[in-house]
Enzyme design. Sequence first.
Site, short mmCIF file in Angstrom:
data_model
loop_
_atom_site.label_atom_id
_atom_site.label_comp_id
_atom_site.label_asym_id
_atom_site.label_seq_id
_atom_site.Cartn_x
_atom_site.Cartn_y
_atom_site.Cartn_z
N THR A 164 -38.03 98.32 78.30
CA THR A 164 -37.14 97.33 78.91
C THR A 164 -36.17 96.71 77.91
OG1 THR A 164 -38.85 95.65 78.64
CG2 THR A 164 -38.73 96.75 80.78
N GLY A 165 -36.36 96.97 76.62
CA GLY A 165 -35.42 96.49 75.62
C GLY A 165 -34.18 97.38 75.56
N GLN A 210 -32.77 99.06 73.01
CA GLN A 210 -32.96 100.35 72.33
C GLN A 210 -33.90 101.25 73.12
OE1 GLN A 210 -31.34 101.47 69.62
NE2 GLN A 210 -30.15 99.59 69.63
N LYS A 234 -43.75 92.78 82.23
CA LYS A 234 -42.58 93.31 82.95
C LYS A 234 -42.96 94.48 83.86
CE LYS A 234 -39.41 91.67 79.41
NZ LYS A 234 -38.34 91.99 78.45
N GLU A 266 -39.89 99.61 61.83
CA GLU A 266 -39.83 99.37 60.39
C GLU A 266 -40.37 97.97 60.10
OE1 GLU A 266 -36.48 99.73 56.81
OE2 GLU A 266 -35.87 99.68 58.91
N GLU A 309 -37.51 112.71 48.76
CA GLU A 309 -36.76 111.72 48.00
C GLU A 309 -37.66 111.16 46.91
OE1 GLU A 309 -37.17 107.70 50.63
OE2 GLU A 309 -35.93 109.27 51.50
N HIS A 344 -35.69 103.43 50.96
CA HIS A 344 -36.96 103.27 51.66
C HIS A 344 -38.00 102.51 50.84
CE1 HIS A 344 -36.03 107.02 54.28
NE2 HIS A 344 -35.67 105.91 54.90
#
Length: 293
Positions: free
Chosen positions: A15-16, A18, A41, A97, A211, A248
């Site tokens: 429901t958000g 994003q 919701k 995150e 990385e 990161h």
Amino acid sequence: MLVSSTDKVIVQGITGRQGSFWAGRMAECGTTIVAGASPGKGGREVGGVPVYDSVAEAAAGRGPIDVSVLFVPPLAARKAATDAIDAGVGRIVLLTEHVPYQDVMQLLAHARDRGTTVLGPNTAGLVVPGAASVGIMPGFADTIFRPGSVGVVSRSGSLGTLVSLDLVRGGYGQSAFIGIGGDPILGTTTLDAVRELDADERTEAVVLVGEIGGAMEEDAATYVATMDKPVVAFIAGRSAPPGRRMGHAGAIVDAGKGDGQSKVDALEAAGAIVVDLPGEIGDALRAQGVRPR
């Protein structure tokens, strides 16, 4: 941690803004989204997808659910993941995150006890071109993802997108993209993802996008040495000044471990080809006899 078009997916936090946006984009890729979950919701619909107050209620109403993808705030992540784990969901994609490390350790321990696989936290998700996409990768863009035989593992979603774009430009498609995430504590490591792609019969070669920081690429190199499939790697951050923290949370070099050169050395010793630029990956694949398709 691969997905198929027949896997039933629930979107926690649908429901958000994003959650609702990416639910639509995932559906465009062939993903079977059967429900959403947002506490308080339940009873709504988002893009024709029924919303429940919990994953447990969704499973009771829609039947067993295979995969959950979480669009939730950091402090809500542990509770949301626990809801999915307790409802019997076998695979969780945790996009969030900045989840507190203690919460991450607790939810990963709970997932391990229940036999649930976790991708993330801080992952961009995964894509199986032509079948399904779970997360925030542009699996709907055929200039970036198309069905093929190259499996891609990346800590970074952005770098993974660039590499996937370069592969398509070079005539290659992907069997799968797995974004493991950039945090120090992860449910699925580089080694886990490489093992899965090695076992995947559609995957002819593996591209590893690493990385600086941590030892996941070095750990994976031990397994790469046992593989028959070609492996091409790119390690980002090799030019970073010593002691500089980059990007990161997992990009931490400590006491000479985790720097770019140690990763390059380990992977090359294992038989992988390590390129200096992402645009060189296609040439490296061709040099190992992997034909574009």
